[in-house]
Design a protein around this motif. Structure first.
Motif, PDB file in Angstrom:
ATOM      1  N   ALA A 141       3.303   1.302   1.241  1.00  0.00           N
ATOM      2  CA  ALA A 141       3.758   2.081   2.396  1.00  0.00           C
ATOM      3  C   ALA A 141       4.238   1.172   3.520  1.00  0.00           C
ATOM      4  CB  ALA A 141       2.635   2.991   2.888  1.00  0.00           C
ATOM      5  N   ARG A 142       3.538   0.073   3.736  1.00  0.00           N
ATOM      6  CA  ARG A 142       3.959  -0.880   4.767  1.00  0.00           C
ATOM      7  C   ARG A 142       5.350  -1.426   4.456  1.00  0.00           C
ATOM      8  NH1 ARG A 142       0.016  -2.853   8.280  1.00  0.00           N
ATOM      9  NH2 ARG A 142      -2.137  -2.326   7.719  1.00  0.00           N
ATOM     10  N   LYS A 143       5.569  -1.752   3.183  1.00  0.00           N
ATOM     11  CA  LYS A 143       6.868  -2.307   2.804  1.00  0.00           C
ATOM     12  C   LYS A 143       7.962  -1.253   2.955  1.00  0.00           C
ATOM     13  CE  LYS A 143      10.352  -3.759   0.090  1.00  0.00           C
ATOM     14  NZ  LYS A 143      11.535  -2.945  -0.297  1.00  0.00           N
ATOM     15  N   ILE A 144       7.687  -0.025   2.561  1.00  0.00           N
ATOM     16  CA  ILE A 144       8.672   1.043   2.696  1.00  0.00           C
ATOM     17  C   ILE A 144       9.016   1.259   4.170  1.00  0.00           C
ATOM     18  CG2 ILE A 144       9.065   3.525   2.414  1.00  0.00           C
ATOM     19  CD1 ILE A 144       7.465   3.346  -0.192  1.00  0.00           C
ATOM     20  N   ALA A 145       8.001   1.257   5.036  1.00  0.00           N
ATOM     21  CA  ALA A 145       8.246   1.423   6.472  1.00  0.00           C
ATOM     22  C   ALA A 145       9.147   0.306   6.994  1.00  0.00           C
ATOM     23  CB  ALA A 145       6.922   1.444   7.236  1.00  0.00           C
ATOM     24  N   ALA A 146       8.881  -0.926   6.552  1.00  0.00           N
ATOM     25  CA  ALA A 146       9.692  -2.063   6.998  1.00  0.00           C
ATOM     26  C   ALA A 146      11.126  -1.936   6.497  1.00  0.00           C
ATOM     27  CB  ALA A 146       9.072  -3.369   6.507  1.00  0.00           C
ATOM     28  N   THR A 147      11.298  -1.488   5.248  1.00  0.00           N
ATOM     29  CA  THR A 147      12.642  -1.335   4.686  1.00  0.00           C
ATOM     30  C   THR A 147      13.406  -0.241   5.417  1.00  0.00           C
ATOM     31  OG1 THR A 147      11.884  -2.077   2.519  1.00  0.00           O
ATOM     32  CG2 THR A 147      13.952  -0.858   2.584  1.00  0.00           C
TER      33      THR A 147
END
Length: 336
Positions: A70-76
């Motif tokens: 989820a953190r990576k998706i938010a950053a993307t």
């Protein structure tokens, strides 16, 4: 050391087994990704519509390994034109729910769809009328049931031989998130220039945002001599300013020509040139390549490469010299 786990030195390393294990993992995760493709349809489109219509931000949440994804998706999302941030579901119930506003959209990740920390905050989200998009591996789960839109990221099997460690499931969720981010990027007409603005320190940001005015030498840093300057005076100016050249300008700083190391070599090879009596105007190159201060720094690099030169003078619309730079300035700025 765990008493039930033998030291690595006690296990024979079988190269064929290791290679096969790695290939199996890759094949399993690749199959999980391929299975997502036919599921992209009306639900996915609706998820994009909810996010596109969001006046706030996309709040992405998940617990454990799903939280990392989820953190990576938010950053993307954030770096591709969709304002987004991550909220830890455990912290959300202890005050961080205040970060989620009615104009936001929540994107919740849970492979099982039954993660307690995520389910616990749903009533608060639903009471505020905040749209909920869920990415789960279980279409019959509580999270999927309460979501406005459910995106199916279920898998046939984990790549872990024990079927325990989240592997294929986290990969599938990550790919679903990437698919959302890219679909939204294209729907918004997001460009490479937009991307560069959110990545100013990256190589693309430097190439697309850094201008000549950001890297050029100005004022006393510009090598310049009058046309009646001697060869010695020109060489001294080049030495002081360390750019391998000097502009030749009139009293109003209008560019008349440029004198470079190459011009010096040509003069030394010409037996007909009186080096002691010649002025720099007699030895300079007329009509040199120049560039404007408002151009991108990468354009200077391209101009230098095209014409096999190592320095450029910067001029304004009146052909007055306002700056100078060489290849080393571009290297320092990491444009090239």
């Amino acid at each position: 050391m765990n008493a039930h786990v033998a030291p690595a030195s006690q296990h024979a390393i079988n190269a064929d087994t290791i290679v096969q294990s790695a290939r199996t993992v890759i094949a399993t995760e690749a199959a999980a990704i391929r299975a997502l493709e036919p599921r992209i349809g009306p639900e996915f489109v609706e998820a994009c519509r909810l996010i596109m219509g969001c006046a706030g931000r996309v709040v992405v949440t998940g617990m454990g390994k799903s939280g990392h994804v989820a953190r990576k998706i938010a950053a993307t999302l954030a770096s591709t034109g969709t304002p987004a941030f991550f909220v830890h579901p455990g912290e959300a119930s202890h005050g961080d729910l205040g970060m989620i506003l009615p104009q936001d959209v929540v994107l919740a990740l849970s492979n099982s769809g039954e993660t307690d920390e995520v389910l616990f905050i749903l009533p608060v989200i639903k009471r505020q009328g905040i749209p909920l998009i869920a990415i789960t591996g279980n279409a019959n789960s509580s999270l999927a049931d309460q979501a406005n839109v459910h995106l199916d990221a279920s898998i046939a099997a984990e790549a872990c031989p024990l079927g325990l460690a989240p592997t294929a499931s986290t990969t599938a969720a990550l790919v679903m998130g990437d698919a959302l981010a890219v679909a939204l990027l294209e729907a918004r007409g997001f460009t490479s220039e937009d991307f560069a603005r959110s990545h100013p320190a990256g190589s693309l940001g430097r190439r697309l945002l850094l201008h000549i005015s950001d890297v050029m030498h100005t004022g006393e840093g510009i090598p310049a001599v009058p046309p009646n300057a001697s060869l010695t005076q020109a060489l001294m100016e080049m030495t002081r300013k360390h750019l391998g050249m000097t502009a030749v300008v009139d009293a109003d700083q209008h560019l008349l020509g440029v004198f470079t190391d190459g011009d010096l070599r040509r003069a030394l090879d010409d037996d007909g040139v009186d080096l002691r009596g010649a002025t720099v105007a007699e030895l300079m190159t007329r009509g040199p390549k120049t560039i404007g201060a408002d151009k991108l720094a990468i354009e200077a690099a391209q101009l230098m490469e095209k014409h096999q030169i190592h320095a450029l003078l910067v001029v304004n619309d009146q052909q007055q010299v306002v700056g100078a730079l060489n290849i080393h300035d571009l290297l320092r700025a990491r444009v090239v």
